[in-house]
Structures are given as C-alpha cells and as structure tokens.
Design an enzyme around this catalytic site. Sequence first.
Site, PDB file in Angstrom:
ATOM      1  N   GLU A   1       6.765 -11.325  13.991  1.00 52.13           N
ATOM      2  CA  GLU A   1       6.394 -12.158  15.136  1.00 52.13           C
ATOM      3  C   GLU A   1       6.581 -13.641  14.847  1.00 52.13           C
ATOM      4  O   GLU A   1       6.712 -14.447  15.742  1.00 52.13           O
ATOM      5  CB  GLU A   1       4.964 -11.871  15.587  1.00 52.13           C
ATOM      6  CG  GLU A   1       3.920 -12.193  14.533  1.00 52.13           C
ATOM      7  CD  GLU A   1       2.532 -11.800  14.968  1.00 52.13           C
ATOM      8  OE1 GLU A   1       1.877 -12.614  15.644  1.00 52.13           O
ATOM      9  OE2 GLU A   1       2.113 -10.689  14.628  1.00 52.13           O
TER      10      GLU A   1
ATOM     11  N   ARG B   1       0.817  -1.211   0.000  1.00 49.42           N
ATOM     12  CA  ARG B   1       0.000   0.000   0.000  1.00 49.42           C
ATOM     13  C   ARG B   1       0.850   1.259   0.000  1.00 49.42           C
ATOM     14  O   ARG B   1       0.424   2.307  -0.478  1.00 49.42           O
ATOM     15  CB  ARG B   1      -1.004  -0.031   1.154  1.00 49.42           C
ATOM     16  CG  ARG B   1      -2.108  -1.091   0.900  1.00 49.42           C
ATOM     17  CD  ARG B   1      -2.977  -1.360   2.117  1.00 49.42           C
ATOM     18  NE  ARG B   1      -2.236  -1.941   3.213  1.00 49.42           N
ATOM     19  CZ  ARG B   1      -1.951  -3.244   3.367  1.00 49.42           C
ATOM     20  NH1 ARG B   1      -2.359  -4.108   2.469  1.00 49.42           N
ATOM     21  NH2 ARG B   1      -1.278  -3.680   4.405  1.00 49.42           N
TER      22      ARG B   1
END
Length: 178
Positions: A98, A61
């Site tokens: 993560e 984006r």
Amino acid sequence: MAVPDLKSLIRTIPDYPKKGILFRDVTTLLADAHGFRSAIAQMATPFAAAKVAAVAGIEARGFILGGAIADRLGCGFVPLRKKGKLPAKTIGQEYILEYGVDIIEMHEGAIAKGERVLIVDDLIATGGTAEAAVKLLKRSGGEIVGATFIIELPDLGGARKLSQLGIAWHALIAFPGH
C-alpha cells in the site's frame, strides 16, 4: 485442538501497525505447545498426499511454520526472504504494498524444475506477497501444490487472488475485517 481453541490463542492488537488496523498476532499461538503442534498438523494435513518436495516459507513467521511443516511432510525448506537478506546469488519478484513496492527473493537453484512446492505463511490478507511467491517459484521451475496459512482475512481478497491463479489454498481461521 479444535479451530475455535486455536482462534482463542491468537491475540488481536488494535491500531498496529497503524490506526484502524487489527493486527492478528500468532506469536501467542506459537508460544502454546499444544496450539502450535495442532496448527502445524492442521496446516500440513491437506497436503500430506501431495508429494511435496519443498516447503517455501515466507519471511518471517512463514519460516517458523514452514520449517515445522517441512519436517512433518518429510521434505526440504526454502526461505523466501526480503531483498538483500540471502548470501548467495538470488532471483527476486516485486510486489506492490500500500505504500510502495517490495521484493522477495530466494537462492537461485533452490527449487529444481518440476519440484513440487507448498507455500507457507501465517496470514493471507491482500495476497500480494503470496502472489509474488507463486510467480517467483513458477519462474524457478517449481510446481505449486498449494498454499497454507493459519489466518485468512477474507474481506481483503488474497485467498480469492490465489484461487484465480489456480492455487489450492488452506487456512485454519478466518477473521472478518482487516
């Protein structure tokens, strides 16, 4: 458009990409002509006098937003892509996710030594990708004038991380939580 109006154009999708996450989807804002134009103007304005030579947009984006901001600021655009997506010789920077490690890359020589660069993405959360962008651009000789986002998730600390790196940042909207 005022910030509350922009905020109303952002769709929240619960439990995406995994349970417990509230995904802030800016594609609904991008689809609104007035909202999109307003967001671009508000993201670019704080850096209008910064003599930006290039906008570095973070995949994906950040490409949409960054291209429009580069046009508004009258400068070039450099894509920061995931590993293996650029055709010429690249330089890369690892960052921690993560669930592992990823790499962003840019074409070698895309930023000249001393070139003033603005980092653009739709959202800053933990700041891992933005920090990798800062390191990558500095390694290439770029001078970071700042970073601009539509959304900040302040509870995740990414903007604080940029501040600790000495990077001026700007976000239009803050959403609590993750």
